[in-house]
Design a protein around this motif. Structure first.
Motif, PDB file in Angstrom:
ATOM      1  N   SER A  49       2.335  25.462  38.589  1.00 40.07           N
ATOM      2  CA  SER A  49       3.700  25.155  38.151  1.00 40.07           C
ATOM      3  C   SER A  49       4.299  26.269  37.295  1.00 40.07           C
ATOM      4  O   SER A  49       5.515  26.349  37.128  1.00 40.07           O
ATOM      5  N   GLU A  50       3.445  27.142  36.767  1.00 47.76           N
ATOM      6  CA  GLU A  50       3.926  28.209  35.881  1.00 47.76           C
ATOM      7  C   GLU A  50       4.504  29.399  36.667  1.00 47.76           C
ATOM      8  O   GLU A  50       5.459  30.022  36.239  1.00 47.76           O
ATOM      9  N   THR A  51       3.893  29.666  37.812  1.00 52.06           N
ATOM     10  CA  THR A  51       4.298  30.862  38.562  1.00 52.06           C
ATOM     11  C   THR A  51       5.443  30.550  39.526  1.00 52.06           C
ATOM     12  O   THR A  51       5.733  29.393  39.798  1.00 52.06           O
ATOM     13  N   LYS A  52       6.048  31.624  40.021  1.00 49.99           N
ATOM     14  CA  LYS A  52       7.143  31.454  40.978  1.00 49.99           C
ATOM     15  C   LYS A  52       6.569  31.369  42.377  1.00 49.99           C
ATOM     16  O   LYS A  52       5.600  32.056  42.704  1.00 49.99           O
ATOM     17  N   GLY A  53       7.154  30.530  43.198  1.00 53.24           N
ATOM     18  CA  GLY A  53       6.660  30.401  44.570  1.00 53.24           C
ATOM     19  C   GLY A  53       7.600  31.041  45.563  1.00 53.24           C
ATOM     20  O   GLY A  53       8.697  31.446  45.216  1.00 53.24           O
ATOM     21  N   HIS A  54       7.156  31.163  46.810  1.00 49.55           N
ATOM     22  CA  HIS A  54       8.013  31.688  47.864  1.00 49.55           C
ATOM     23  C   HIS A  54       7.489  31.239  49.219  1.00 49.55           C
ATOM     24  O   HIS A  54       6.346  30.799  49.352  1.00 49.55           O
ATOM     25  N   LEU A  55       8.332  31.344  50.229  1.00 52.65           N
ATOM     26  CA  LEU A  55       7.927  30.978  51.585  1.00 52.65           C
ATOM     27  C   LEU A  55       7.130  32.123  52.203  1.00 52.65           C
ATOM     28  O   LEU A  55       7.535  33.275  52.119  1.00 52.65           O
ATOM     29  N   VAL A  56       5.996  31.789  52.797  1.00 44.37           N
ATOM     30  CA  VAL A  56       5.144  32.805  53.420  1.00 44.37           C
ATOM     31  C   VAL A  56       5.065  32.509  54.918  1.00 44.37           C
ATOM     32  O   VAL A  56       4.944  31.350  55.320  1.00 44.37           O
ATOM     33  N   ASP A  57       5.154  33.538  55.725  1.00 43.04           N
ATOM     34  CA  ASP A  57       5.078  33.366  57.187  1.00 43.04           C
ATOM     35  C   ASP A  57       3.631  33.315  57.652  1.00 43.04           C
ATOM     36  O   ASP A  57       2.807  34.117  57.225  1.00 43.04           O
ATOM     37  N   TYR A  58       3.338  32.340  58.511  1.00 44.77           N
ATOM     38  CA  TYR A  58       2.018  32.260  59.144  1.00 44.77           C
ATOM     39  C   TYR A  58       2.214  32.009  60.631  1.00 44.77           C
ATOM     40  O   TYR A  58       3.181  31.370  61.034  1.00 44.77           O
ATOM     41  N   GLU A  59       1.282  32.515  61.415  1.00 45.20           N
ATOM     42  CA  GLU A  59       1.303  32.227  62.848  1.00 45.20           C
ATOM     43  C   GLU A  59       0.189  31.239  63.138  1.00 45.20           C
ATOM     44  O   GLU A  59      -0.971  31.486  62.807  1.00 45.20           O
ATOM     45  N   ALA A  60       0.537  30.086  63.697  1.00 48.29           N
ATOM     46  CA  ALA A  60      -0.487  29.110  64.098  1.00 48.29           C
ATOM     47  C   ALA A  60      -0.687  29.251  65.600  1.00 48.29           C
ATOM     48  O   ALA A  60       0.227  28.983  66.376  1.00 48.29           O
ATOM     49  N   ARG A  61      -1.882  29.712  65.997  1.00 44.96           N
ATOM     50  CA  ARG A  61      -2.117  29.994  67.423  1.00 44.96           C
ATOM     51  C   ARG A  61      -3.073  28.970  68.030  1.00 44.96           C
ATOM     52  O   ARG A  61      -3.948  28.437  67.372  1.00 44.96           O
ATOM     53  N   ASN A  62      -2.857  28.729  69.324  1.00 50.34           N
ATOM     54  CA  ASN A  62      -3.725  27.833  70.098  1.00 50.34           C
ATOM     55  C   ASN A  62      -3.887  26.461  69.458  1.00 50.34           C
ATOM     56  O   ASN A  62      -4.993  25.966  69.267  1.00 50.34           O
ATOM     57  N   ILE A  63      -2.785  25.872  69.076  1.00 47.77           N
ATOM     58  CA  ILE A  63      -2.825  24.533  68.475  1.00 47.77           C
ATOM     59  C   ILE A  63      -2.729  23.497  69.604  1.00 47.77           C
ATOM     60  O   ILE A  63      -1.783  23.548  70.399  1.00 47.77           O
ATOM     61  N   PRO A  64      -3.699  22.574  69.693  1.00 48.75           N
ATOM     62  CA  PRO A  64      -3.590  21.537  70.732  1.00 48.75           C
ATOM     63  C   PRO A  64      -2.396  20.616  70.453  1.00 48.75           C
ATOM     64  O   PRO A  64      -2.118  20.297  69.297  1.00 48.75           O
ATOM     65  N   GLU A  65      -1.714  20.211  71.505  1.00 47.31           N
ATOM     66  CA  GLU A  65      -0.527  19.361  71.358  1.00 47.31           C
ATOM     67  C   GLU A  65      -0.865  18.014  70.727  1.00 47.31           C
ATOM     68  O   GLU A  65      -0.018  17.402  70.081  1.00 47.31           O
ATOM     69  N   ASP A  66      -2.086  17.552  70.947  1.00 47.81           N
ATOM     70  CA  ASP A  66      -2.448  16.215  70.488  1.00 47.81           C
ATOM     71  C   ASP A  66      -3.010  16.188  69.074  1.00 47.81           C
ATOM     72  O   ASP A  66      -3.466  15.137  68.611  1.00 47.81           O
ATOM     73  N   CYS A  67      -3.025  17.317  68.386  1.00 50.97           N
ATOM     74  CA  CYS A  67      -3.517  17.246  67.010  1.00 50.97           C
ATOM     75  C   CYS A  67      -2.377  16.898  66.079  1.00 50.97           C
ATOM     76  O   CYS A  67      -1.206  17.105  66.384  1.00 50.97           O
ATOM     77  N   SER A  68      -2.744  16.281  64.966  1.00 49.59           N
ATOM     78  CA  SER A  68      -1.705  15.849  64.038  1.00 49.59           C
ATOM     79  C   SER A  68      -1.226  17.043  63.226  1.00 49.59           C
ATOM     80  O   SER A  68      -1.854  18.102  63.214  1.00 49.59           O
ATOM     81  N   PHE A  69      -0.124  16.833  62.492  1.00 50.87           N
ATOM     82  CA  PHE A  69       0.445  17.922  61.705  1.00 50.87           C
ATOM     83  C   PHE A  69      -0.559  18.412  60.661  1.00 50.87           C
ATOM     84  O   PHE A  69      -0.708  19.616  60.430  1.00 50.87           O
ATOM     85  N   LEU A  70      -1.265  17.449  60.052  1.00 47.90           N
ATOM     86  CA  LEU A  70      -2.240  17.830  59.016  1.00 47.90           C
ATOM     87  C   LEU A  70      -3.439  18.555  59.628  1.00 47.90           C
ATOM     88  O   LEU A  70      -3.976  19.489  59.039  1.00 47.90           O
ATOM     89  N   GLU A  71      -3.834  18.128  60.845  1.00 47.09           N
ATOM     90  CA  GLU A  71      -4.931  18.832  61.532  1.00 47.09           C
ATOM     91  C   GLU A  71      -4.515  20.256  61.889  1.00 47.09           C
ATOM     92  O   GLU A  71      -5.329  21.176  61.845  1.00 47.09           O
ATOM     93  N   MET A  72      -3.243  20.417  62.226  1.00 42.43           N
ATOM     94  CA  MET A  72      -2.729  21.760  62.503  1.00 42.43           C
ATOM     95  C   MET A  72      -2.881  22.621  61.239  1.00 42.43           C
ATOM     96  O   MET A  72      -3.333  23.774  61.315  1.00 42.43           O
TER      97      MET A  72
END
Lengths: 248, 277
Positions: free
Chosen positions: A13-36
């Motif tokens: 909570s003390e530090t500043k945050g920012h959006l970081v880009d990530y590439e999620a590759r080969n994600i199965p369609e049937d996995c949940s968002f949290l599993e991704m």
């Protein structure tokens, strides 16, 4: 499927945050968002990076622990909670913004995890029944009309996840408080403390620094338990009557 | 022998002493039997109507009540003003007589005006206080924020409210104080009106300007948008909302707003089209 993620990273909570880009590759369609996110984290760990912190527990839509604001909508495009959101809801190659629940009363702990204890404190202020009911008795000994029990059950479905406050442009917690007040106030066991309860819970809600309802109805739209916004009307009615009765 | 009431009180006092809270306060639910100060804040403050109003104002719901109550009073004025204005269609004699009637009763008129000003100030102050709290409730904004079902009237309350506010200022300068148009004086004073209360002629002259009429129509349109959200919200704030009323309330709000818009817009439109001259 492959996805472009823009994830909010913040050490604490003390530090500043920012959006970081990530590439999620080969994600199965049937996995949940949290599993991704688990898969992305495994990838991060294998590269020696810090995994993304996010809240989760039961992963079956009943505990209210998972959060996340996905593309600007708490719990994302799911009908229920984030854990019940499946990747088939997204298109291959889509860009997904993942942010924490942004509510002043929910201080950020790390990355996507926020502290939702403010809801617990509101609950502790009066969201209970302390009347002595003794041992379990015959269900027919206290008569509850079906309409009342349905009304109470509908509000009791609230899992306290905080999506209502996260979705509200005013960061108001009134759907949550309204659900608790309606749930307990609709049953005979809740009557003795009905006035005290609503006064104490609203007082705590204001103290915690939540905003006020302006009838955007966004809370109702994102609520994984489908709590209707009419509970806020009930909250207003109960609060006004209780304050009047308590002071005149 | 002690009567039961006293016996219970004595018994309770003993219990309280035995299980005294560290802060020497009592957290039980039957304070009338106990002399120890209660932990429950609701039970400690004395009862009075001043206290009630103060507590109400200090709560979020109380401020919403103030916005709703003053809003309702202002809506009452909007409707009454419309009924008065529509007498334009009954001819010059009728509306001018109405204006004269209002000014002849200047004491009640000023009471109503003061009431309106108070409601106006109350509506704005309570709203600004709530807006300030709401802004503080989300110190860090979302990078992407999306609405799922919020209506346009709800999302534009600030815009419509502020436009209506500036419109009202102009409207008062225009037709009430008559400082924007030199023609709004009697012939004797170099203007074009027959008498001081020649409202009919003043309105026809005023709305003869298409730009100005357009501004009036846009402003009452925004007022109607503001009201369509406000009317249905009032029911929720007063706690009159139920499953059934939630179905028709937004429609009722919209319907009343459309009637108000059509009524107010009809006057400049009729002047521009030459029906009123």
């Amino acid at each position: 499927m492959n996805l472009h993620l823009k994830v909010w990273r913040q050490k604490n909570s003390e530090t500043k945050g920012h959006l970081v880009d990530y590439e999620a590759r080969n994600i199965p369609e049937d996995c949940s968002f949290l599993e991704m996110l688990d898969l992305v984290n495994e990838d991060l760990l294998s590269r020696g990076d810090e995994p993304i912190a996010f809240d989760h527990d039961c992963r079956e839509g009943i505990c209210g622990m998972c959060s996340l604001t996905i593309n600007g909508i708490p719990h994302g495009p799911s009908e229920t909670t984030t854990c019940q959101l499946y990747m088939r809801k997204f298109k291959d190659g889509a860009t997904i913004y993942i942010e924490p629940f942004r509510v002043g009363a929910f201080p950020l702990l790390r990355d996507l995890a926020v502290n939702r204890s403010a809801f617990d404190r509101i609950q502790q202020a009066g969201g209970f029944i302390s009347a002595r009911v003794g041992a379990a008795q015959d269900a027919n000994s206290i008569l509850v009309p079906k309409t009342d029990s349905d009304h109470a059950m509908e509000a009791a479905a609230c899992i306290g996840c905080g999506a209502c406050a996260a979705a509200c442009p005013n960061a108001s917690a009134m759907l949550f408080v309204g659900a608790k007040v309606t749930h307990l106030g609709s049953l005979p066991q809740g009557q003795p403390e009905r006035e005290r309860r609503v006064l104490a819970m609203v007082k705590k809600m204001d103290e915690e620094g939540f905003g006020n309802c302006s009838n955007y109805l966004e809370c109702e739209a994102v609520c994984p338990a489908e709590i209707p916004v009419t509970v806020i009307g009930q909250l207003n009615r109960d609060y006004s009557l209780a304050l009047l009765k308590d002071n005149l | 022998m002690l009567d039961p009431q006293h016996a219970r009180k004595a018994f309770h006092a003993e219990l309280c002493k035995k299980f005294a809270h560290p802060s020497n306060q009592c957290s039980h639910s039957i304070p009338r039997f106990c002399s120890a100060p209660s932990l429950n804040p609701i039970l400690t403050t004395p009862k009075s109507s001043v206290n009630l109003l103060l507590k109400f104002w200090s709560s979020s719901i109380g401020k919403k009540w103030l916005v709703a109550l003053t809003g309702l009073a202002l809506l009452g004025f909007v409707v009454a003003h419309l009924v008065g204005n529509l007498q334009m269609f009954a001819g010059a004699a009728k509306i001018n007589a109405y204006a004269e009637f209002l000014h002849a009763n200047d004491k009640p008129l000023w009471v109503a005006r003061l009431g309106l000003i108070l409601c106006f100030v109350g509506h704005i102050v309570a709203t600004l206080t709530l807006v300030k709290m709401n802004r503080a409730a989300r110190p860090k904004a979302y990078a992407i924020s999306r609405n799922v079902q919020a209506k346009i009237s709800t999302r534009t309350m600030a815009l419509s409210g502020l436009t209506v506010l500036s419109f009202i200022v102009f409207h008062l300068l225009h037709y009430t104080l008559r400082v924007t148009d030199p023609r709004f004086k009697t012939v004797a004073e170099g203007g074009q009106l027959d008498t001081v209360f020649d409202v009919y002629r003043m309105v026809v002259l005023g709305f003869g300007n298409p730009l100005l009429s357009g501004f009036y129509i846009v402003s009452v349109g925004l007022l109607a948008l503001h009201l369509s959200h406000g009317i249905s919200s009032v029911f929720q704030t007063f706690g009159l909302e139920s499953k059934r009323s939630a179905q028709w309330m937004p429609t009722a709000g919209k319907l009343l707003s459309v009637v108000i818009f059509a009524g107010y817009a009809s006057i400049p439109t009729a002047v521009l089209l030459g029906f009123l001259k």
